[in-house]
Enzyme design. Structure first.
Site, short mmCIF file in Angstrom:
data_model
loop_
_atom_site.label_atom_id
_atom_site.label_comp_id
_atom_site.label_asym_id
_atom_site.label_seq_id
_atom_site.Cartn_x
_atom_site.Cartn_y
_atom_site.Cartn_z
N ASP B 22 0.86 -1.18 0.00
CA ASP B 22 0.00 0.00 0.00
C ASP B 22 0.89 1.23 0.00
O ASP B 22 1.70 1.42 0.92
CB ASP B 22 -0.90 -0.03 1.25
N ASP B 116 -3.00 2.58 -6.05
CA ASP B 116 -1.90 2.63 -5.05
C ASP B 116 -1.84 1.42 -4.15
O ASP B 116 -1.14 1.45 -3.15
CB ASP B 116 -2.00 3.91 -4.24
N GLU B 117 -2.55 0.34 -4.44
CA GLU B 117 -2.35 -0.85 -3.61
C GLU B 117 -2.58 -2.12 -4.42
O GLU B 117 -3.30 -2.10 -5.43
CB GLU B 117 -3.25 -0.83 -2.36
#
Lengths: 376, 413
Positions: B22, B116-117
Site C-alpha cells: 500500500d 496505489d495498492e
C-alpha cells in the site's frame, strides 16, 4: 346502434385495428376502437396520434350509430366467439354482443373524447400489393430500432416518375429496393420517410389481401407530413418522420474485385449452424477461393466451428467477417435462389444481391453489409 | 505498534506467501516528489472546488484530522495552512504504472486493488528472491530507490491479514504476521478490522457484547448467523479464525471504466452539460484505451439537485473505445432522458468490457479505415508527449474572449 355481422369479418377487422393500439395509452380513450355504423357498413378505427387504421366491414345494419370500446377486450372476445353471426347493440352506455348462446356486455367510452382520425390525404398513385409487401419486407429488415436516432427507424420512399426506391439503414447495413409503381401524375419526384414498423405491418396486411395498394401523401411542415395506404377495404395513415435521412446511396461501390455465387438455402443453413458458436457480437468469417467457401466462427480459446461448401467464385482468395445476424437477415430476404456477394476488400463494403438458377441477376435489390474488423 | 517486535519486519515468515503493498499517501507523495519544497508540509490533493472531496492527504495534514473522502471545506477548516492541489490523475497513473511494474518484476501474481495498492502472491519467488519477508523488503527498497516514494507492506498467510498488517505498518513500514501467530495478531483487534464489517455490522455486534475479533471467534457460528444473516455470520466467523480462502487473482478485469463530475452549483444549461459530457466521454474512452479494453455498453448517471439518481444505458452494436462513439451514445441517452430539473452530477461509464485484441468491431457503413479510433490514438500519443492539454475537442477549449459564463460555442441544440 344495432347490427349483425359475420364472426370472421368482425374478428379480423377488430384484431387488425387493435394491433396498432398503444400498450400504455397516454389517455384512456386511445385504448379504444371506434365502431361506426352508417350506409349499411361498419367502420372499425384505431388511432394513437401517430398511426391510424380503419377497416370497413359489410353488415346488416338495423340502426346507425357510433361507440368506443376497449380494443384489446373486444379483440379477445371476437377471437373467442363461436362461428355464428354476431349481433351488436348498444344499451345506454353499454354495448351488448351476442353470438349463438354467448352474451357479453361491455362498457363504452365517451365518443366525444376520441380524437378525429386524420383525413386520408390525396391519392398519388398505386402499386401491386404483393410486390409492395415483399419490397418493404426486403428493406425494413435493415432499418434501425434505436429511437435515439429516429431518422434511421424509417424506410425512405423515393418516388421518381414511375420508379419507387426504398432505402433503410441502421448505420451498419443498408438495403435498397427499386420497383415500379403507377403515379397518377407522371414525371413527379418526391420522398417520404415512413416509420419502418408501421410500414412493414401495413404492407404485410395489404399484401395478403391482393390487388392494389393506393398511396396517398400530404406534404407538410416539420413532422406534419402524412402518408396513407389503402386497399381491400382497409386504410392506414402514418405520420412521417422528419426527413433528415443520411445520403447513403453514394456509399454503394460502383465496381467489385471479386464475386461469389452460393445457393441461398445452403448458405442460410451453414451460417446458422456455424454461428451457434459465435457469441453475442462475434463474427462469422467467410473465406472464398476457387475451391469454394469455408465459413468459420469462434475464437482460439472458445468453441469453434467451420464448414466448407460449394461456391462459384471469381477473384483472388479473400476472407471477410460479418455479424452473423446481419448476414442472415440479408440472405433471408433475397427473392432469387442464388445469393450473389460482390466484394472488394475485407475492410470494405460487401454487396449482397440475388440471381436466378441460370445466373440472371435481380437488379432491383442490393443489401450492403459493412464487414466486421477482427481483433482491432 | 511494536515495530521491531513480534510482528515486525524480521518476524518468522514461514507459511506466509501473500503481500499487501500500500503506497503511503500516494497522490500527495507524488505531488511532493515533483515539488520538493512541499516536503514536510501538510499537502492535500483534491477538495479544491466548493463541493470537492479530499482525494489524499499527506501525513502532516493527517495530523490535523484530515483524511481522504472528507469534504474540502471541512479540510480547509481543520488545516487552513495546508497546500491544496487539484488532482493530476495522469501523473498518479504514471507513477502507479511504474510501481506496478516493479511488482510484476517480482511475480506475475499481482492483483491491483486501485492505483496505489495491490496484493502479491510470492510463493513462487522463494528460490529466486527469497522468503516473503525478503521479497517485501526488496520491493520497498526498489520503490524508494527507483520512484522516490514509500510503501507499507503487510506479509501474511492470507489476503485479509496481509491487508491488516500493512495498515498497522503505515507509514513506510513492514509488518510480518507469522502464519503460526495469525490468531495472536488478529484476536486483540476490534471487530471493525474484519473485512466486510462496516459501521452497521459493528454496531450489531457491539450490541451483542462482541468488541474484539476474539469475541467473535468464541461465539457460536449459529448465533452470528442469526444476528448477521447466514452468509455474513459464517463469513466473519471464518475470518476471526484467520481463514480467508481468496487467492491472489491477477489482472482482475475491471467491471466498468468511467468518470463523473459534480458541478460546483446545480445546473440545467444544456450547452454546459454537453461540454461536460464530452469531457467525461473523452476521459472514459482514454482510460479504456490506456488499459487496452473496449466496452460494449455505455451508461450515463444523472444526479438531480434533490440527490435522486438515475442511470440509463445502451448496448452498442460493437464494443468501442472511441471518444466520439462514447459521447454520441451518452448524449443520446441524456437527450432521451431530457430531465427538466437542475443537475448536480453527471457521469459516463463503459461496461461489458473486454480486451480490445479479442474484440471484433462492427464499423459503420463506409467508415474509413483511418477513422475516429485512429484519430483518438494519435491524440493519445500527442498527449503522452506534450501533456494532457495538447489535444482537446475545440468545444472544450477555455474561453479566451473573457466572456465569463457564456457557454462554449456549440451548434444550437
Amino acid at each position: 346502434m344495432k347490427f349483425r355481422v359475420e364472426r370472421d369479418a368482425l374478428a379480423d377487422a377488430v384484431a387488425w385495428t387493435a394491433k396498432s393500439l398503444p400498450n400504455r395509452p397516454p389517455v384512456p380513450v386511445l385504448a379504444g376502437v371506434l365502431l361506426q355504423v352508417g350506409d349499411g357498413r361498419l367502420l372499425v378505427s384505431g388511432f394513437d396520434y401517430e398511426v391510424s387504421s380503419q377497416v370497413g366491414v359489410d353488415i346488416q345494419a338495423d340502426a346507425d350509430g357510433m361507440i368506443l370500446v376497449s380494443g384489446r377486450l373486444l379483440a379477445e372476445i371476437t377471437r373467442a366467439l363461436p362461428d355464428k353471426p354476431v349481433d351488436v347493440a348498444t344499451e345506454g352506455s353499454r354495448v351488448e354482443i351476442t353470438c349463438g348462446s354467448a352474451r357479453f356486455t361491455l362498457p363504452t367510452m365517451p365518443v366525444e373524447d376520441y380524437p378525429t382520425l386524420p383525413e386520408m390525404p390525396d391519392a398519388v398513385g398505386s402499386v401491386d400489393s404483393a410486390a409492395f409487401a415483399s419490397a418493404v419486407a426486403q428493406v425494413a429488415v435493415a432499418a434501425g430500432r434505436d429511437d435515439t436516432l429516429p431518422m434511421l427507424t424509417g424506410v425512405r420512399l423515393e418516388f421518381e416518375d414511375s420508379t419507387l426506391t426504398m432505402v433503410a439503414t441502421d448505420r451498419y447495413r443498408l438495403a435498397i429496393k427499386e420497383l415500379q409503381w403507377r403515379p397518377d401524375t407522371p414525371g413527379g419526384s418526391t420522398a417520404a420517410l415512413v416509420p419502418a414498423r408501421t410500414l412493414a405491418e401495413t404492407a404485410r396486411t395489404l399484401g395478403a389481401l391482393g390487388g392494389e395498394v393506393t398511396l396517398s401523401m400530404a406534404a407538410g411542415g416539420m413532422g406534419e407530413g402524412l402518408i396513407g395506404f389503402s386497399g381491400g377495404g382497409r386504410r392506414t395513415t402514418s405520420r412521417l418522420l422528419n426527413d433528415d435521412f443520411p445520403k447513403v446511396k453514394s456509399l454503394l461501390p460502383d465496381s467489385h474485385a471479386a464475386q461469389a455465387k452460393v445457393p441461398v438455402g445452403a448458405l442460410t443453413e451453414v451460417v446458422k449452424r456455424v454461428s451457434l458458436v459465435a457469441e453475442r457480437n462475434t463474427p462469422v468469417r467467410l473465406s472464398f477461393s476457387e475451391e469454394g467457401l469455408i465459413i468459420e466462427a469462434g475464437g482460439s480459446d472458445d468453441a469453434r466451428a467451420s464448414e466448407a461448401m460449394d461456391c462459384e467464385y471469381s477473384g483472388d482468395p479473400l476472407t471477410i467477417a460479418f455479424n452473423p445476424a446481419f448476414l442472415l437477415d440479408a440472405v433471408g430476404v433475397l427473392e432469387q435462389p442464388v445469393a450473389v456477394l460482390s466484394l472488394n476488400d475485407p475492410k470494405k463494403l460487401a454487396v449482397m444481391g440475388s440471381a436466378s438458377e441460370d445466373g440472371e441477376l435481380d437488379p432491383g435489390y442490393q443489401h450492403v453489409l459493412m464487414p466486421v474488423r477482427v481483433g482491432a | 505498534m511494536d515495530r521491531g517486535g513480534r510482528f515486525g519486519p524480521d518476524a518468522d515468515d514461514t507459511g506466509c506467501a501473500v503481500l499487501h503493498v500500500d503506497m503511503d499517501a500516494f497522490f500527495a507523495s507524488v505531488e511532493v516528489r515533483r515539488r520538493p519544497e512541499l516536503r514536510g508540509k501538510p499537502v492535500i490533493v483534491g477538495g479544491v472546488g466548493p463541493r470537492g472531496v479530499v482525494s489524499a492527504a499527506s501525513y502532516q495534514a493527517r495530523e490535523y484530522g484530515v483524511h481522504s473522502a472528507m469534504p474540502g471545506a471541512r479540510a480547509r477548516r481543520l488545516c487552513p495552512h495546508a497546500v491544496f492541489l487539484p488532482p493530476d490523475f495522469a501523473a498518479y497513473s504514471e507513477a502507479s504504472r511504474a510501481v506496478m511494474s516493479i511488482f510484476h518484476d517480482v511475480t506475475p501474481l499481482v492483483e491491483p486493488l486501485s492505483l496505489d495498492e495491490a496484493f502479491l502472491d510470492v510463493a513462487g519467488c522463494r528460490r529466486r528472491l527469497g522468503s516473503a519477508g525478503q521479497v517485501a523488503k526488496l520491493i520497498r527498497r526498489r520503490i524508494a530507490d527507483e520512484q522516490g516514494l514509500t510503501a507499507s507492506v503487510g506479509v501474511a498467510a492470507t489476503k485479509f491479514v496481509a491487508k491488516l498488517a500493512s495498515t498497522q505498518a503505515k507509514p513506510d513500514g513492514l509488518a510480518v504476521v507469522p502464519a503460526a501467530e495469525t490468531l495472536d495478531f488478529l484476536h486483540p483487534l476490534p471487530v471493525s478490522a474484519l473485512w466486510g464489517v462496516g459501521e452497521r455490522t459493528a454496531e450489531t455486534l457491539r450490541r451483542l457484547g462482541l468488541r474484539t475479533v476474539a469475541d467473535i471467534a468464541h461465539t457460536p457460528v449459529t448465533s452470528l448467523r442469526s444476528a448477521l444473516g447466514n452468509a455474513a455470520g459464517s463469513h466473519v466467523h471464518e475470518l476471526s479464525w484467520g481463514r480467508d480462502p481468496r487467492r491472489v487473482t491477477p489482472e482482475a478485469v475491471d467491471k466498468s471504466i468511467g468518470a463523473e463530475t459534480t458541478f460546483d452549483v446545480d445546473i440545467d444549461d444544456s450547452a454546459t452539460l454537453r461540454t461536460t459530457m464530452l469531457a467525461l466521454a473523452g476521459k472514459t474512452a482514454a482510460r479504456l484505451r490506456r488499459v487496452g479494453l473496449v466496452g460494449r455498453t455505455v451508461v450515463i448517471k444523472v444526479r438531480f439537485a434533490d440527490f435522486r439518481t438515475v442511470t440509463r444505458s445502451r448496448t452498442l452494436a460493437s464494443p468501442t473505445d472511441v471518444t466520439r462513439e462514447v459521447f454520441d451514445t451518452a448524449w443520446a441517452l441524456y437527450e432521451a432522458l431530457r430531465p427538466g430539473e437542475r443537475i448536480r452530477l453527471i457521469g459516463v461509464r463503459a461496461e461489458n468490457l473486454l480486451p480490445a485484441g479479442q474484440a471484433s468491431l462492427q464499423p459503420q457503413l463506409g467508415a474509413p479505415e483511418q477513422g475516429w479510433r485512429e484519430a483518438d490514438r494519435a491524440a493519445d500519443a500527442a498527449r503522452a508527449r506534450f501533456g494532457s492539454a495538447a489535444v482537446t475537442p475545440a468545444s472544450l477549449l477555455p474561453q479566451t474572449d473573457g466572456g465569463g459564463s457564456a457557454a462554449p460555442g456549440e451548434p444550437g441544440d
